[in-house]
Design an enzyme around this catalytic site. Structure first.
Site, PDB file in Angstrom:
ATOM      1  N   ARG A  76      46.635  42.279  37.876  1.00 43.86           N
ATOM      2  CA  ARG A  76      46.453  43.147  39.046  1.00 43.86           C
ATOM      3  C   ARG A  76      45.173  43.973  38.968  1.00 43.86           C
ATOM      4  O   ARG A  76      44.624  44.390  39.990  1.00 43.86           O
ATOM      5  CB  ARG A  76      47.650  44.096  39.189  1.00 43.86           C
ATOM      6  CG  ARG A  76      48.974  43.431  39.425  1.00 43.86           C
ATOM      7  CD  ARG A  76      50.066  44.472  39.591  1.00 43.86           C
ATOM      8  NE  ARG A  76      49.834  45.271  40.778  1.00 43.86           N
ATOM      9  CZ  ARG A  76      50.443  45.052  41.953  1.00 43.86           C
ATOM     10  NH1 ARG A  76      51.281  44.065  42.070  1.00 43.86           N
ATOM     11  NH2 ARG A  76      50.186  45.825  42.982  1.00 43.86           N
TER      12      ARG A  76
ATOM     13  N   LYS B 233      45.228  40.064  42.105  1.00 46.50           N
ATOM     14  CA  LYS B 233      46.288  39.219  42.640  1.00 46.50           C
ATOM     15  C   LYS B 233      46.778  39.684  44.001  1.00 46.50           C
ATOM     16  O   LYS B 233      46.975  38.888  44.900  1.00 46.50           O
ATOM     17  CB  LYS B 233      47.456  39.193  41.643  1.00 46.50           C
ATOM     18  CG  LYS B 233      48.581  38.249  42.026  1.00 46.50           C
ATOM     19  CD  LYS B 233      48.118  36.812  41.977  1.00 46.50           C
ATOM     20  CE  LYS B 233      49.215  35.849  42.354  1.00 46.50           C
ATOM     21  NZ  LYS B 233      48.689  34.472  42.467  1.00 46.50           N
TER      22      LYS B 233
ATOM     23  N   GLU C 150      36.815  30.681  43.499  1.00 48.23           N
ATOM     24  CA  GLU C 150      37.517  31.786  42.848  1.00 48.23           C
ATOM     25  C   GLU C 150      37.386  31.755  41.332  1.00 48.23           C
ATOM     26  O   GLU C 150      37.162  32.795  40.703  1.00 48.23           O
ATOM     27  CB  GLU C 150      39.010  31.742  43.205  1.00 48.23           C
ATOM     28  CG  GLU C 150      39.336  32.220  44.601  1.00 48.23           C
ATOM     29  CD  GLU C 150      40.829  32.156  44.870  1.00 48.23           C
ATOM     30  OE1 GLU C 150      41.363  33.108  45.454  1.00 48.23           O
ATOM     31  OE2 GLU C 150      41.468  31.146  44.503  1.00 48.23           O
TER      32      GLU C 150
ATOM     33  N   HIS D  44      27.200  18.625  62.041  1.00 47.82           N
ATOM     34  CA  HIS D  44      26.732  19.781  62.807  1.00 47.82           C
ATOM     35  C   HIS D  44      26.169  20.867  61.890  1.00 47.82           C
ATOM     36  O   HIS D  44      26.300  22.063  62.186  1.00 47.82           O
ATOM     37  CB  HIS D  44      27.854  20.330  63.679  1.00 47.82           C
ATOM     38  CG  HIS D  44      28.322  19.362  64.724  1.00 47.82           C
ATOM     39  ND1 HIS D  44      27.718  19.248  65.965  1.00 47.82           N
ATOM     40  CD2 HIS D  44      29.310  18.438  64.698  1.00 47.82           C
ATOM     41  CE1 HIS D  44      28.334  18.309  66.653  1.00 47.82           C
ATOM     42  NE2 HIS D  44      29.303  17.803  65.911  1.00 47.82           N
TER      43      HIS D  44
ATOM     44  N   ASN E  26      47.341  53.684  42.514  1.00 54.19           N
ATOM     45  CA  ASN E  26      46.960  52.418  43.135  1.00 54.19           C
ATOM     46  C   ASN E  26      46.826  52.681  44.619  1.00 54.19           C
ATOM     47  O   ASN E  26      47.736  53.205  45.247  1.00 54.19           O
ATOM     48  CB  ASN E  26      48.035  51.346  42.878  1.00 54.19           C
ATOM     49  CG  ASN E  26      47.740  50.037  43.582  1.00 54.19           C
ATOM     50  OD1 ASN E  26      46.634  49.805  44.033  1.00 54.19           O
ATOM     51  ND2 ASN E  26      48.748  49.176  43.677  1.00 54.19           N
ATOM     52  N   GLY E  27      45.666  52.326  45.202  1.00 49.95           N
ATOM     53  CA  GLY E  27      45.455  52.544  46.634  1.00 49.95           C
ATOM     54  C   GLY E  27      44.117  53.199  46.895  1.00 49.95           C
ATOM     55  O   GLY E  27      43.247  53.267  46.022  1.00 49.95           O
TER      56      GLY E  27
ATOM     57  N   LYS F 222      39.631  27.577  45.797  1.00 49.93           N
ATOM     58  CA  LYS F 222      40.007  27.552  44.387  1.00 49.93           C
ATOM     59  C   LYS F 222      38.777  27.410  43.492  1.00 49.93           C
ATOM     60  O   LYS F 222      38.649  28.075  42.461  1.00 49.93           O
ATOM     61  CB  LYS F 222      40.982  26.399  44.112  1.00 49.93           C
ATOM     62  CG  LYS F 222      42.367  26.638  44.622  1.00 49.93           C
ATOM     63  CD  LYS F 222      43.077  27.681  43.808  1.00 49.93           C
ATOM     64  CE  LYS F 222      43.844  28.699  44.588  1.00 49.93           C
ATOM     65  NZ  LYS F 222      43.478  29.257  45.775  1.00 49.93           N
TER      66      LYS F 222
ATOM     67  N   GLU G 205      41.269  25.155  51.152  1.00 46.34           N
ATOM     68  CA  GLU G 205      41.945  25.678  49.971  1.00 46.34           C
ATOM     69  C   GLU G 205      41.293  25.155  48.691  1.00 46.34           C
ATOM     70  O   GLU G 205      41.133  25.897  47.712  1.00 46.34           O
ATOM     71  CB  GLU G 205      43.431  25.303  50.012  1.00 46.34           C
ATOM     72  CG  GLU G 205      44.243  25.734  48.806  1.00 46.34           C
ATOM     73  CD  GLU G 205      44.277  27.236  48.564  1.00 46.34           C
ATOM     74  OE1 GLU G 205      44.676  27.632  47.457  1.00 46.34           O
ATOM     75  OE2 GLU G 205      43.887  28.020  49.459  1.00 46.34           O
TER      76      GLU G 205
ATOM     77  N   TRP H 293      41.397  48.157  39.183  1.00 52.04           N
ATOM     78  CA  TRP H 293      40.516  47.272  39.949  1.00 52.04           C
ATOM     79  C   TRP H 293      39.658  48.206  40.788  1.00 52.04           C
ATOM     80  O   TRP H 293      40.143  48.853  41.701  1.00 52.04           O
ATOM     81  CB  TRP H 293      41.330  46.325  40.824  1.00 52.04           C
ATOM     82  CG  TRP H 293      40.526  45.253  41.485  1.00 52.04           C
ATOM     83  CD1 TRP H 293      40.209  44.031  40.975  1.00 52.04           C
ATOM     84  CD2 TRP H 293      39.962  45.294  42.803  1.00 52.04           C
ATOM     85  NE1 TRP H 293      39.480  43.301  41.887  1.00 52.04           N
ATOM     86  CE2 TRP H 293      39.302  44.054  43.022  1.00 52.04           C
ATOM     87  CE3 TRP H 293      39.929  46.245  43.820  1.00 52.04           C
ATOM     88  CZ2 TRP H 293      38.639  43.749  44.206  1.00 52.04           C
ATOM     89  CZ3 TRP H 293      39.267  45.945  45.000  1.00 52.04           C
ATOM     90  CH2 TRP H 293      38.626  44.712  45.177  1.00 52.04           C
TER      91      TRP H 293
ATOM     92  N   CYS I  99      45.524  47.662  41.563  1.00 42.44           N
ATOM     93  CA  CYS I  99      45.691  48.226  40.217  1.00 42.44           C
ATOM     94  C   CYS I  99      47.128  48.056  39.735  1.00 42.44           C
ATOM     95  O   CYS I  99      48.052  47.886  40.526  1.00 42.44           O
ATOM     96  CB  CYS I  99      45.333  49.704  40.224  1.00 42.44           C
ATOM     97  SG  CYS I  99      43.702  50.057  40.912  1.00 42.44           S
TER      98      CYS I  99
END
Length: 612
Positions: free
Chosen positions: A27, A607, A492, A508, A100-101, A489, A485, A74, A2
């Protein structure tokens, strides 16, 4: 997670807090709220949705006042909704809080408070905390600062909080444990935020509140205590951040801007650290541990998400050049195991924000067992650099796009420098070889600039595969982390299911998925595994898969087989991850834009993951 903003001073608080929330929307973005105090009382405006929704909702409301605080959420406890949005108030509505938390023992506290007559309006853990503070203040008949201090002894979990009291409209109270908080110091005013981005416009002087510290803030004074009631003398630091870094600079999205900043960010990362003509790497942040590096048993890299992928690249480089065994661990799993760690181990913790909760917990555990901790971080004054024995900043500048781009290549650059530095200290590399490698590394920013010139071709490729439901990314050696990566991306920001695999592992299992509808992205540059990758491409083409290949400039063989080839400049295999990542970032960006996705704020992501 947040975003938090607070202001107390002589200016109108609303525009400062609102602009700060817009800067922090990366955030938290599923709801937003602002609380103000003026002569007519305390006013709270909050709405589910973006900050723009809140701005429109409050457009005709009373927004005056020189003290205020705001929050972008968030969601953790409770679905995104008006009622679960912050700020939350106490049972008597006198106190308001933003948070936040996560308060881990909120359910037990809530049950006890309900037994004492408290009524709750939301599903959040945050509301429980402000009710607890009110209850303690009433029972003990103490001032609010002391009530907050005592309440925080009763909660477990992580928090960064700001509290406002309508009966004392000349003060704010802030505290933190495990979640970031910075206080901006002005003349006759103070600013509070989750990070420095909302503050830089007004002051460059900041205080990074430490874990288990609580602050009483008026417009002319600041008192900082530890939770054990010991008064602290806070250190005022000067921000290096520049306001223009926080703007899009003519780009459509922050992500695109940050992709194009990579030649600059990588050069900034190397500046003053490499001397190609001398064949020398200088890392002042870990210099005092140079002798220890000669005798360590192994390196353990801990990280999450994109930073974990950077760690995998680091594993290849450190083992290749420094000849030190390396293990790369998800911090979120490492902390819940009982790993064997000794004083002869070095743990490298990687985090863009320096506030990743799982990585911080992994550091604490490793320190308790005697390991030396090196931090790799992008944010000066963050928690991980403070927890580490030593470390190296990436100097990438602020990264606003939630999907990491320039932070990843900066982390890989730092790990490359560390690999060469360790090799230098241990005598594992010749001077002539180091001269050769550093000379080429110094040219990588220019080669990345060349790689960016494929943007229009990548846009054309994106148009061809944007409607795919699945995608496979394959690479060998250090191309494997690049494949991981690239897949991350795409997942996301475009919401296409994508997986990264070592190319040899395709047989496999993943090969069963390949048909004419499946795009397969290969890292197929001319390196030690080039011939093997060509064989893998042939296997995909035999099953009618669409092949998009990242190839070395001038390649002939892969072009005969692939449906689309994207060239990058030729380079030593050590620097493949820095170059091959660029087209994958652009590919995911353009696909997401074409699919109408919110590139900078993808759904369900934040983020900085400051909670478990």
């Amino acid at each position: 997670m947040c975003g938090i903003v607070g202001y107390i001073g002589y200016r109108e608080a609303w525009p400062i807090v609102l602009k700060g929330l817009k800067r922090l929307e990366y955030r938290g973005y599923d709801s937003a709220g602002i609380a103000l105090i003026n002569e007519s009382g305390q006013h709270i405006y909050k709405k589910a949705g973006k900050v723009a929704v809140l701005e429109e909702f409050a457009a005709d409301q009373d927004r005056t006042g020189t003290i205020g605080m705001g929050h972008t959420r968030w969601a953790t406890h409770g679905v995104p909704s008006d009622r679960n949005s912050h700020p939350h108030t106490s049972n008597n509505d006198k106190l308001a809080i933003i948070h936040n938390g996560i308060i881990e023992n909120y359910a037990t506290l809530k049950e006890e408070l309900m037994g004492r007559g408290h009524e709750f309006k939301s599903d959040t853990d945050t509301e429980v905390l402000i009710h607890l503070i009110e209850e303690i203040q009433n029972i003990e008949q103490i001032d609010l600062l002391e009530a907050v201090r005592l309440a925080l002894h009763e909660v477990s979990g992580a928090y960064a909080i700001v509290i406002m009291d309508r009966e004392n409209p000349d003060r704010l109270i802030a505290a933190r444990k495990g979640s970031p908080m910075v206080i901006g110091v002005g003349k006759g005013e103070y600013f509070i935020a989750s990070d420095a981005t909302p503050i830089i416009e007004y002051t460059k002087n900041v205080i990074y509140l430490k874990d288990n510290e609580i602050a009483l803030i008026t417009k002319n004074d600041l008192l900082v205590k530890q939770l054990d009631n010991v008064v602290q003398t806070p250190l005022i630091q000067e921000l290096e951040l520049k306001l223009e870094m926080l703007e899009k600079g003519g780009y459509d999205h922050f992500m695109l801007k940050e992709i194009y900043e990579q030649p600059r960010s990588i050069r900034d990362c190397m500046r003053g650290r490499i001397y190609p003509e001398e064949g020398k790497v200088q890392l002042g942040g870990i210099k005092e541990f140079a002798d220890k590096l000669k005798n360590i048993d192994r390196i353990i890299i801990v990280a999450c998400g994109t930073s974990w992928h950077a760690g995998l690249v680091g594993e290849y480089l450190i083992e290749e050049y420094a000849r030190i065994p390396v293990e790369v661990e998800y911090a979120s799993e490492f902390r819940y195991r009982n790993p064997i760690i000794t004083e002869k181990d070095v743990v490298i913790a990687i985090s863009q924000s320096g506030e990743t909760a799982d990585t911080m917990a992994a550091i604490e555990m490793a320190k308790e067992r005697g390991a030396t901790i090196f931090g790799i971080c992008n944010v000066a004054g963050a928690s991980i650099p403070r927890l580490s024995h030593a470390g190296v900043y990436t100097h990438a500048g602020p990264e606003i796009g939630v999907a990491s781009t320039k932070a990843f290549t900066a982390q890989v650059t730092v790990l490359t420098l560390m690999a060469f530095y360790m090799a230098q200290q241990r005598g594992a590399i010749t001077q002539s070889k180091l001269v050769e490698l550093l000379t080429e590394l110094n040219e990588i920013p220019d080669k990345i600039q060349v790689a960016l010139e494929s943007n229009e071709l990548i846009k054309e490729v994106s148009e061809k595969i944007k409607d795919s439901r699945n995608c496979l990314f394959l690479g060998r050696g250090s191309g494997f982390p690049v494949a991981l990566e690239g897949a991350l991306k795409l997942k996301e920001i475009s919401y296409i299911h994508a997986e990264g695999y070592p190319a040899a592992e395709m047989k496999h299992g993943p090969i069963a998925l390949i048909d004419e509808e499946m795009p397969v992205v290969f890292i197929a540059t001319q390196n030690s595994s080039y011939e093997k990758v060509i064989s893998n491409i042939q296997e995909v083409k035999a099953r009618k898969g669409k092949v998009i290949a990242i190839v070395t400039e001038g390649d002939v063989e892969v072009k005969k087989m692939a449906d689309y080839c994207i060239e990058i400049p030729d380079a030593n295999e050590a620097f493949l991850p820095l170059l091959a990542t660029i087209p994958l970032q652009l590919l995911s960006y353009h696909i997401a834009v074409m699919r109408g996705c919110n590139v900078d704020q993808p759904r369900n992501l934040a983020k900085s993951v400051t909670v478990e």
